[in-house]
Motif scaffolding. Structure first.
Motif, PDB file in Angstrom:
ATOM      1  N   ARG A   1      -7.199   2.764  -5.882  1.00  0.00           N
ATOM      2  CA  ARG A   1      -7.961   2.877  -4.508  1.00  0.00           C
ATOM      3  C   ARG A   1      -8.022   1.538  -4.046  1.00  0.00           C
ATOM      4  N   HIS A   2      -8.819   0.118  -5.240  1.00  0.00           N
ATOM      5  CA  HIS A   2      -8.947  -0.818  -4.610  1.00  0.00           C
ATOM      6  C   HIS A   2      -7.473  -2.096  -5.001  1.00  0.00           C
ATOM      7  N   GLU A   3      -7.182  -1.460  -5.937  1.00  0.00           N
ATOM      8  CA  GLU A   3      -6.081  -2.508  -6.159  1.00  0.00           C
ATOM      9  C   GLU A   3      -4.428  -2.685  -5.522  1.00  0.00           C
TER      10      GLU A   3
ATOM     11  N   LEU B   1      -6.819   2.948  11.208  1.00  0.00           N
ATOM     12  CA  LEU B   1      -6.517   2.584  10.241  1.00  0.00           C
ATOM     13  C   LEU B   1      -7.262   0.532  10.834  1.00  0.00           C
TER      14      LEU B   1
ATOM     15  N   PRO C   1      -4.279   0.058  -1.760  1.00  0.00           N
ATOM     16  CA  PRO C   1      -4.285   0.834  -1.115  1.00  0.00           C
ATOM     17  C   PRO C   1      -3.295   2.505  -0.130  1.00  0.00           C
ATOM     18  N   THR C   2      -4.063   2.872  -0.301  1.00  0.00           N
ATOM     19  CA  THR C   2      -3.790   4.233   0.460  1.00  0.00           C
ATOM     20  C   THR C   2      -4.055   4.471   1.819  1.00  0.00           C
ATOM     21  N   TRP C   3      -3.471   4.911   2.653  1.00  0.00           N
ATOM     22  CA  TRP C   3      -3.376   5.279   3.872  1.00  0.00           C
ATOM     23  C   TRP C   3      -3.327   6.712   4.270  1.00  0.00           C
TER      24      TRP C   3
ATOM     25  N   TRP D   1      -6.893   7.709  -6.209  1.00  0.00           N
ATOM     26  CA  TRP D   1      -7.975   7.520  -5.759  1.00  0.00           C
ATOM     27  C   TRP D   1      -8.054   6.312  -6.855  1.00  0.00           C
TER      28      TRP D   1
ATOM     29  N   GLY E   1       0.751  -0.957   0.096  1.00  0.00           N
ATOM     30  CA  GLY E   1       0.274   0.042  -0.127  1.00  0.00           C
ATOM     31  C   GLY E   1       0.802   1.250   0.214  1.00  0.00           C
TER      32      GLY E   1
END
Length: 619
Positions: free
Chosen positions: A55-57, A489, A59-61, A52, A34
């Protein structure tokens, strides 16, 4: 050639999202777990839009501090044995310079991490932009250039198509076992948003496989000859044993030939704590068992270790002993005029097995090692046993004992995370783990403030394990904001804060060096009309969203730990400890230069001791 019109940021993110690696066990998993991101004007539009969309492939935290999220990324790589990474993106200016400390710790510890800081406009038309550093003598310099000396690879992407070569090169560096470390691709904010004809093949990168270089036959034969001549060999297991996942090969070699093993800070957990050949910690923070045998060995076999001064006692502990070094990095292998095998640790240890058939270390040496290991384990039992409640504050061994006693399966289930201060010495000696990676110590750069953010990275890597962060009040106050990140998170941590009201470790070093009580403990820092700072760390942690409490003694700590293990969100437990007491057993000299001239008699006496100790040093 088929192409797609993509921005630089879109091509970069889609490449990272598609990248896969085959692990040693055959699993194929995403290489980039991620992206940690704190957005600013330097990355929110170009890179932010691309993240964005994917984001499904990928992840951004969101984190709360750039250094904190980069520390978490480094910890993730360490906890993953360098087989997977996280990327980190910041805006330009202070967001980017906040990465420097984390990049340095990853560089020193040989940990892969992808840094993607925003940069000033490549066009230069709006210069100077907000947060831009203007150099009067160098027009192409930005603050990101300060990342050059603390990364293994640095590139500033001035045109979108440059990503086609720069990104694969960066990935190659991070997956090279010898060159591994942090890399930086600085992304000018206008170039991030510029489009180009991206080859579709770029968006389908090849499957990654980590190289495991085999030993050179001649070097291996020389190593075999050196071992066969030895009667009193000792293996020093470093972090390379864990990164190579060589723990089974190490145990097999040690047991088959009667070779005792000592562990560095990075290598602790290479053998189970109760393995009869495990002498425990070595060096300045070492056990008497390991240090005693190191001094009397006739051959040191250093496996995957940088031979840092805390391991070698500033080259005083075993500098007189011949050295055989097995290391994937040639410069590490060649330290201290060692005989070298430049190769993967696991492959080398496995390759030694058959040629050494029939050879054994001297039986009395092996028995001495077994006896020393057994005696040290009994001593650890005593040091960490529940102490009766007294009016004196507990010290670190009492805390470690209470934490581990709070769960019968602590040695299998827990991962302890730490980095700086007094605790690394105590944990190196006293913490028990049966699991490789169950001891997570950042002691290459020993970064105060790594601990909580590092715990978050470890928890992301191992959500099924109990991650216990042990941290002093000094390091807690330096960087604690990722407590809030752990909550948002959904990554529960147990944080045990040992509050000795100041920098206790350096206070003791200052006093041992002949110095006065000065500028370390809070009570010694009051000036003019000031008063000693009284900090309620539990209340502070609660304000960040944690469930927090303060306990008075080791017994109460054990009870609080039991409750914390049953909880589902981040727990912070604060306990007052003494800054004066440490475990005296073991240890060895560490070179800290003492002034030749001073008005203080205590410093003069310390300098005399220093000169005497330096006589034990070898080159």
């Amino acid at each position: 050639m088929r192409t797609q019109k993509l921005t630089l940021s879109q091509a970069l993110v889609r490449y990272l999202a598609a990248l896969r690696i085959e692990l040693d066990d055959g699993q194929v998993v995403p290489y980039v777990r991620g992206v940690f991101a704190i957005f600013g004007h330097g990355n929110v539009s170009g890179l932010g839009d691309a993240l964005w969309a994917s984001r499904h492939e990928l992840p951004t935290w969101r984190a709360h501090n750039e250094q904190g999220m980069a520390n978490a990324a480094a910890a993730y790589a360490k906890a993953s044995f360098r087989q997977q990474i996280m990327a980190v993106t910041t805006s330009i200016g202070p967001g980017a310079t906040n990465l420097v400390t984390s990049a340095a710790l990853a560089h020193v510890n040989r940990l892969p991490m992808l840094l993607l800081p925003g940069d000033v406009f490549a066009s230069r038309r709006p210069d100077p932009v907000l947060q831009q550093l203007e150099s009067f003598g160098q027009g192409d310099v930005s603050v990101n250039d300060c990342l050059r000396p603390v990364t293994r690879y640095f590139d500033r992407i001035q045109r979108p198509e440059q990503i086609l070569s720069a990104l694969p090169h960066a990935i190659h560096i991070m997956t090279d076992p010898a060159a591994c470390g942090p890399v930086c691709l600085a992304l000018p904010q206008d170039v991030q948003s510029e489009a180009f004809d991206c080859p579709e093949a770029f968006l389908h990168p090849e499957l990654l496989r980590l190289r495991r270089p085999a030993p050179d036959p001649e070097a291996l034969q020389h190593a075999i000859e050196r071992l066969r001549q030895a009667q009193r060999p000792l293996i020093i297991a470093g972090g390379g044993v864990l990164y190579s996942q060589a723990w089974t090969a190490l145990a097999d070699l040690a047991h088959a030939h009667g070779i005792p093993v000592a562990e560095t800070q990075a290598g602790k957990g290479s053998l189970t704590w109760d393995d009869p050949m495990n002498l425990g910690a070595i060096g300045v923070t070492g056990s008497p068992a390991a240090n005693g045998l190191a001094a009397d060995a006739d051959l040191i076999i250093a496996v995957g270790t940088r031979l840092q001064d805390f391991t070698t006692g500033s080259n005083s502990l075993f500098g007189h002993v011949p050295l055989l070094s097995l290391n994937v990095q040639s410069l590490d292998a060649a330290k201290r005029r060692a005989s070298t095998v430049v190769a993967d640790a696991r492959h080398t240890l496995q390759a030694l097995a058959s040629p050494l058939a029939g050879w054994q270390a001297d039986a009395s040496w092996t028995q001495r090692a077994r006896d020393a290991a057994r005696q040290w384990n009994a001593r650890v039992d005593s040091l960490t046993a529940s102490a009766p409640q007294t009016d004196t504050r507990p010290y670190d061994a009492d805390v470690i004992g209470a934490v581990q006693a709070s769960a019968a399966d602590s040695a299998e289930r827990d991962i302890v995370v730490c980095a700086a201060g007094t605790l690394p010495a105590e944990l190196h000696k006293l913490w028990r783990t049966r699991t490789p990676g169950g001891y997570h110590m950042e002691y290459g750069y020993s970064t105060m403030g790594y601990e909580i953010a590092g715990g978050l990275g470890v928890k992301i890597a191992h959500p099924e394990r109990e991650v216990i962060v042990m941290v002093g009040d000094g390091a807690y106050l330096m960087l604690n904001s990722e407590i809030a990140s752990s909550i948002q998170l959904g990554r529960k941590l147990i944080i045990v804060v040992l509050d000795n009201q100041g920098y206790g470790c350096i206070h003791r070093l200052q006093r041992a060096s002949g110095g006065p009580r000065f500028n370390n403990l809070l009570e010694d820092c009051v000036m003019d009309d000031g008063t000693p700072a009284v900090i309620d760390l539990a209340a502070h942690a609660a304000s960040l969203g944690a469930q927090a409490c303060r306990v008075d003694d080791a017994g109460a700590l054990k009870r609080a730990m039991v409750a914390a293990r049953a909880a589902t969100t981040t727990q912070v437990i604060v306990i007052d400890t003494t800054p004066e007491k440490t475990t005296d057993d073991g240890g060895c000299w560490w070179e800290v230069a003492i002034p030749e001239v001073s008005d203080r008699p205590e410093v003069a006496a310390a300098h005399e001791r220093y000169l005497q100790d330096k006589q034990k040093q070898h080159y």
